[in-house]
Design an enzyme around this catalytic site. Sequence first.
Site, short mmCIF file in Angstrom:
data_model
loop_
_atom_site.label_atom_id
_atom_site.label_comp_id
_atom_site.label_asym_id
_atom_site.label_seq_id
_atom_site.Cartn_x
_atom_site.Cartn_y
_atom_site.Cartn_z
N GLU A 255 -25.59 -20.16 -73.72
CA GLU A 255 -26.76 -21.05 -73.71
C GLU A 255 -26.94 -21.47 -72.26
OE1 GLU A 255 -28.43 -21.57 -76.38
OE2 GLU A 255 -27.03 -21.09 -77.99
N CYS A 294 -31.32 -29.24 -71.30
CA CYS A 294 -31.70 -27.83 -71.29
C CYS A 294 -33.06 -27.64 -71.95
CB CYS A 294 -30.65 -27.01 -72.00
SG CYS A 294 -30.25 -27.65 -73.63
#
Length: 517
Positions: A255, A294
Amino acid sequence: MKELQSYLGGAWVSGNGSAKEVVNPSTGETLATLRNAGTLAEAVSYARTVGGKNLRAMTLPQRGEMLKALAKLLHEHREELLDLSVVSGGNTRGDAKFDVDGATGVLGAYAYLAKSLGDGPWISVSEPVEIMRGSKIKAQDVLVPRQGVAFHINAFNFPAWGMVGKLAVALLAGMPVVSKPGTSTVALAARIGEIIVDSKLLPEGAFSLLVGSAGDLLDQVRGQDVIAFTGSADTGLRIRSHEVVMRSGARVNVEADSLNSVIVGPDVEPGSELFDLVVRDCVTELTQKAGQKCTATRRILVPQSALESVREALLERLGDIAGRTGDPKQEGMRMGPLSTRSQLDDARKGIAALETNARRILGDPERTDFGGAEGYFLEPVLFEATAEAAKDPSSQFHQREVFGPVATLLPYDGTVETAAAIIAAGEGSLVSTLYTDDRGFAATAVAEMAPHLGRLVVASEKSAAASISPGCVFPVVVHGGPGRAGGGAELGGVTGLALYMQRTTIQGGGSQLARML
Ligand code: NAP
């Protein structure tokens, strides 16, 4: 001064070498120290053998009950954890809740999911199918726990949700975990680790905690292991290309960075509820956790016709937050600091890079006066590009994730084709949000934009009141994205479990399969 310890091989251990300081990013005050651990070979082997055996001996409902108990435990320590999140992560109380309650939420959601997975230690995930028409031989897929260790390497920005969220999923799947939090905010993760270990709710070997750098962790990886990494694309590449990791064939989930977008549809009128939602979400996504998310919005696509109204509304709301950026412990502060001096330096470099293709219309990256607070503060920074620059894939705002309260307004012609091309220029994102009531626009957007995204949120006038800011990741929803975002997939109910389990086809006589599965 407290020295943070690792929990390895079933014991708390101090590291060796020189001490590193963990500081309050709002004040620079040292909160704790830590030392890197030595070789991790024995600790990983202990987790793999003892922890793995213990977890696999439990049924899914038993593992679910364990998660439920962990959720209750963390909730009992909520106030302490929120306070620690504020001082160790520079979080406002709202930011702290996002992280800490998010962690408890994933535990609760996976405890609930466990009730629907059957009574055994594994999961049947398909119906039996005849291998050929008319054959008595059938095939059915099961998910069984992998017999290795789950290495969880996490970013600094969500020390609670990052660590506990991954832990919940791996434990329910039946894999022991070695968790390595980001070092700058490790104080919160370490405290959560202490609470979990002291509770004795987990079987021996199921959870290990590594504070400090990764050391020789990757040298310990074997074929049944899983690496779930969250962090920058550069570190992701280093992990993926590590020789032991590559040779082992271990599963690697990454990720990484993401240039998330907001697309204001051509039908959104200033003054409408949907327009207000655009502004509210943009402000939340730019400033929550000081933009160190994020899923934070980096590119705001606005039809030329609505540009002035969106710009004015954002300048007003973000300007207000600029005046309330400072130590979150001080009354009235809406945004805290970045996590470290080097994050601030990186964000300033990123802002300088964005200046090559866009005009800064709000924010002074060099501002140092934040009500006397000495930390790593950055006020909200908003850029605006031309429509030409917006369409150019080489523009810095399509290339560079500035990990702070920074975004760019990108005017476009209001067509879904241009918007989709702009989204694609980011080369893969976790999430983007489309605000429109135009069904045709939305349907084409799904076809054209979804391949570049992990999640596409579609907000309409009708759903505006119930809408939740797109950066919020729910445990039932897959978190991950293609390309730049790392290509990973976490959470999402059973999808998340599948990362830690082997999907194996069991093929045999139909009645035999029915008895076994
Ligand atoms: P980072 O510098 O890449 O670090 C991430 C983790 O990797 C930390 O625990 C770090 O340890 C560790 N690490 C560093 N070098 C390593 C190596 N050679 N081997 C093994 N582990 C290593 O990222 P960060 O600064 O913490 O986080 C910011 C980045 O994370 C941003 O780019 C953001 O977009 C991304 N992020 C992505 C997601 C997502 O879900 N896609 C979520 C959050 C953040 P140390 O801390 O000890 O260096």
